[in-house]
Design an enzyme around this catalytic site. Structure first.
Site, PDB file in Angstrom:
ATOM      1  N   ASN A  96     -14.475   9.518   0.047  1.00  0.00           N
ATOM      2  CA  ASN A  96     -14.670   9.914  -1.589  1.00  0.00           C
ATOM      3  C   ASN A  96     -14.840   8.829  -2.429  1.00  0.00           C
ATOM      4  OD1 ASN A  96     -12.606  12.517  -2.290  1.00  0.00           O
ATOM      5  ND2 ASN A  96     -11.365  10.404  -2.240  1.00  0.00           N
ATOM      6  N   ASP A 108      -7.592  12.790  -0.136  1.00  0.00           N
ATOM      7  CA  ASP A 108      -6.462  14.084   0.612  1.00  0.00           C
ATOM      8  C   ASP A 108      -6.002  13.485   2.270  1.00  0.00           C
ATOM      9  OD1 ASP A 108      -6.132  14.038  -3.262  1.00  0.00           O
ATOM     10  OD2 ASP A 108      -7.679  15.617  -2.312  1.00  0.00           O
ATOM     11  N   LYS A 156     -17.935   6.969  20.072  1.00  0.00           N
ATOM     12  CA  LYS A 156     -18.962   7.630  19.027  1.00  0.00           C
ATOM     13  C   LYS A 156     -19.404   9.124  19.127  1.00  0.00           C
ATOM     14  CE  LYS A 156     -23.429   7.549  16.942  1.00  0.00           C
ATOM     15  NZ  LYS A 156     -24.330   7.443  17.375  1.00  0.00           N
ATOM     16  N   PRO A 184      -0.221  10.789   2.620  1.00  0.00           N
ATOM     17  CA  PRO A 184       0.941  10.421   1.603  1.00  0.00           C
ATOM     18  C   PRO A 184      -0.117   9.937   0.656  1.00  0.00           C
ATOM     19  CG  PRO A 184       0.373   8.210   2.852  1.00  0.00           C
ATOM     20  CD  PRO A 184      -0.631   9.497   3.511  1.00  0.00           C
ATOM     21  N   ASP A 185       0.844  10.629  -1.040  1.00  0.00           N
ATOM     22  CA  ASP A 185       0.527  10.176  -1.681  1.00  0.00           C
ATOM     23  C   ASP A 185       1.130   8.684  -2.316  1.00  0.00           C
ATOM     24  OD1 ASP A 185       0.195  10.049  -4.916  1.00  0.00           O
ATOM     25  OD2 ASP A 185      -0.260  12.687  -5.052  1.00  0.00           O
ATOM     26  N   ILE A 186       0.109   7.844  -2.799  1.00  0.00           N
ATOM     27  CA  ILE A 186       1.540   7.040  -2.525  1.00  0.00           C
ATOM     28  C   ILE A 186       2.125   6.595  -3.911  1.00  0.00           C
ATOM     29  CG2 ILE A 186       0.692   3.871  -2.874  1.00  0.00           C
ATOM     30  CD1 ILE A 186      -1.844   5.424  -0.897  1.00  0.00           C
ATOM     31  N   PHE A 197      -4.281   7.411 -12.540  1.00  0.00           N
ATOM     32  CA  PHE A 197      -5.439   8.188 -12.839  1.00  0.00           C
ATOM     33  C   PHE A 197      -5.934   9.901 -12.716  1.00  0.00           C
ATOM     34  CE2 PHE A 197      -8.197   4.871 -14.946  1.00  0.00           C
ATOM     35  CZ  PHE A 197      -7.118   4.030 -14.556  1.00  0.00           C
ATOM     36  N   LYS A 253      -0.205  16.564 -13.313  1.00  0.00           N
ATOM     37  CA  LYS A 253       0.059  15.575 -12.466  1.00  0.00           C
ATOM     38  C   LYS A 253       0.834  14.059 -13.669  1.00  0.00           C
ATOM     39  CE  LYS A 253      -3.987  15.442 -10.148  1.00  0.00           C
ATOM     40  NZ  LYS A 253      -5.943  15.754 -10.556  1.00  0.00           N
ATOM     41  N   LYS A 282       3.941  14.137 -10.785  1.00  0.00           N
ATOM     42  CA  LYS A 282       4.591  12.124 -10.042  1.00  0.00           C
ATOM     43  C   LYS A 282       5.370  11.844 -10.615  1.00  0.00           C
ATOM     44  CE  LYS A 282      -0.483  12.861  -8.364  1.00  0.00           C
ATOM     45  NZ  LYS A 282      -1.412  11.926  -6.456  1.00  0.00           N
TER      46      LYS A 282
HETATM   47  O1  C5P Z   1      -6.255  12.370  -6.455  1.00  0.00           O
HETATM   48  P1  C5P Z   1      -5.216  12.876  -7.690  1.00  0.00           P
HETATM   49  O2  C5P Z   1      -5.994  13.407  -8.935  1.00  0.00           O
HETATM   50  O3  C5P Z   1      -3.470  13.787  -7.135  1.00  0.00           O
HETATM   51  O4  C5P Z   1      -5.475  11.125  -8.357  1.00  0.00           O
HETATM   52  C1  C5P Z   1      -4.142  11.302  -8.871  1.00  0.00           C
HETATM   53  C2  C5P Z   1      -3.349   9.822  -8.878  1.00  0.00           C
HETATM   54  O5  C5P Z   1      -2.188   9.783  -8.224  1.00  0.00           O
HETATM   55  C3  C5P Z   1      -4.396   8.567  -8.643  1.00  0.00           C
HETATM   56  O6  C5P Z   1      -4.331   7.625  -9.443  1.00  0.00           O
HETATM   57  C4  C5P Z   1      -4.550   8.611  -7.657  1.00  0.00           C
HETATM   58  O7  C5P Z   1      -4.596   6.648  -7.476  1.00  0.00           O
HETATM   59  C5  C5P Z   1      -3.411   8.361  -7.343  1.00  0.00           C
HETATM   60  N1  C5P Z   1      -3.153   8.817  -5.858  1.00  0.00           N
HETATM   61  C6  C5P Z   1      -2.660   8.378  -5.004  1.00  0.00           C
HETATM   62  N2  C5P Z   1      -2.358   8.788  -3.005  1.00  0.00           N
HETATM   63  C7  C5P Z   1      -3.062   9.639  -2.950  1.00  0.00           C
HETATM   64  C8  C5P Z   1      -3.875  10.783  -3.530  1.00  0.00           C
HETATM   65  C9  C5P Z   1      -3.760  10.112  -5.216  1.00  0.00           C
HETATM   66  O8  C5P Z   1      -1.894   6.714  -5.394  1.00  0.00           O
HETATM   67  N3  C5P Z   1      -3.204  10.212  -1.935  1.00  0.00           N
END
Ligand code: C5P
Length: 396
Positions: A210, A279, A289, A305-307, A323, A337, A341
């Site tokens: 990203n 994502d 390579k 995973p969404d941490i 954020f 969000k 979350k």
């Molecule tokens: O990507 P997204 O807009 O959902 O991100 C919102 C928040 O979730 C941010 O604070 C980002 O650091 C966190 N996040 C995360 N792990 C992910 C995607 C987003 O911790 N895989």
């Protein structure tokens, strides 16, 4: 950056080799907005002349207790009356001994004794002098007396020896002064943060990532540390300097970031997810390579995973901050969000207002509603986020 704007500082320069670095320190403090008044001891003046300090500070330099330039001949009192702090850098073993014992046999030590403002001391001496029982005693006494010791650092010394006793670098001292004046709103809090982008390898040289400068996260980590928090910054690949007092754990992929976050989490009061986590990641990362051919190439991606969501859904989560960088419909997406979350606080910004630049404009969303912050340099925005966060944390 003007982070010391409106501050009057008295800088005491004593007779150590590091005095040459005090000239750069004056320049940096001045650049940060401080009004610097240099007091040179006799020993200090043997290393760097008053002319240098006068030119760099734009103020008269003082060396003599009996200087007739001060209107009422009271330089030892007048110079610090409206000062915000005295910093002695470099501070020799000799001046530390004098300060610890209340001696006042020259202008600087008299000023320190007669002061009403805080005193900070940056020791600079040979390692044996620093380790000697007398200096240990004096340093301990200064701490008991409420004097702040900045350093010393370790490394190569002017005498050729290696060890503890080097004066901190001017940049580090300037940072320490900025930190000193910040209210300690997060004292006693342990904070884990994520920063930067993640990098999901396709092969050893290519990957999906990203665009994220990491500036907001590093700025926020700095503001949290300056507010007294203990900060662990789990950072994807960015080449930014690590803020003073912040522990950085370097990672590359989202999976590594998640592991490092969970390893750092026990005992944390706050978790702040600032990273722009990819994502998706390739299902397979090639060991070698991938060679170019004329044929089409498909990549199969799997969600990461969404941490933040994982941390926030722990049975006893830390206070979680997210954020949301959006390109439109900020309120709707950020608040969406936050709910999805389960976050008590989310910081929303329109990417066109902040990404990569030095200024940012953010809106905070919490259970009380929407709190827009004014557009400002990122360090100021970071401090405003810290101030808001501090009001939401449960009392100890
Ligand atoms: O990507 P997204 O807009 O959902 O991100 C919102 C928040 O979730 C941010 O604070 C980002 O650091 C966190 N996040 C995360 N792990 C992910 C995607 C987003 O911790 N895989």
């Amino acid at each position: 950056m003007n982070e010391l704007k409106g501050r009057k500082l008295v800088l005491g320069v004593t007779g150590g080799v590091a005095a040459y670095k005090a000239a750069e320190l004056v320049r940096l403090l001045g650049k940060a907005g401080a009004d610097v008044h240099v007091v040179l001891t006799e020993g200090g003046a043997r290393f760097v002349t008053a002319v240098t300090f006068q030119a760099l500070s734009g103020n008269p330099v003082w060396t003599d207790l009996w200087d007739p330039r001060m209107a009422n001949n009271m330089a030892h009192i007048d110079l610090t009356r409206d000062a915000d702090a005295i910093l002695v850098a470099p501070a020799t073993a000799d001046v530390m001994a004098k300060l610890a014992n209340g001696l006042a046999d020259d202008l600087l030590t008299t000023l320190c004794l007669a002061r009403e403002c805080p005193l900070l001391v940056a020791p600079a001496m040979n390692r044996q002098m620093w380790e000697s029982p007398a200096t240990r005693r004096n340093a301990a006494q200064l701490l008991v007396d409420g004097v702040e010791l900045l350093g010393p650092g370790a490394g190569e010394q002017a005498c050729g020896e290696v060890g503890l006793g080097r004066m901190l670098e001017p940049e580090a001292l300037c940072e320490a002064m900025i930190a000193f004046f910040q209210p300690k709103l997060l004292a006693g809090r342990r904070i884990v943060m994520t920063a930067g982008p993640t990098f999901e390898a396709i092969d050893p040289v290519r990957g999906i990532t990203n665009s994220s400068s990491g500036k907001m996260a590093y700025g926020l980590a700095r503001a949290c540390a300056q507010a007294g928090a203990e900060v662990t910054l789990v950072s994807g690949p960015v080449s930014l300097p690590v803020p003073a007092g912040v522990e950085r754990v370097g990672v590359r992929s989202a999976l590594e970031m998640r592991d490092a976050v969970f390893a750092a989490l026990p005992g944390a009061d706050v978790f702040i997810g600032v990273a722009a986590v990819a994502d998706y990641r390739p299902v397979n990362s090639a060991e070698h390579k991938i060679k170019k051919s004329g044929a089409e190439l498909s990549l199969t991606l799997t969600p990461n995973p969404d941490i933040l969501a994982e941390v926030a859904s722990l049975p006893q989560p830390p206070f979680c901050v997210g954020f949301a960088a959006e390109s439109r419909n900020l309120d709707e997406y950020a608040e969406g969000k936050r709910k999805a979350k389960k976050l008590p606080l989310i910081v929303g910004n329109l990417v066109q207002d902040g990404l990569g630049g030095d200024d940012n404009q953010v809106v905070l969303f919490d259970d009380q509603g929407r709190h827009p912050l004014p557009k400002a340099p990122k360090p100021d925005v970071a401090r405003a986020i810290v101030a808001h966060l501090a009001t939401l944390l449960p009392a100890f």
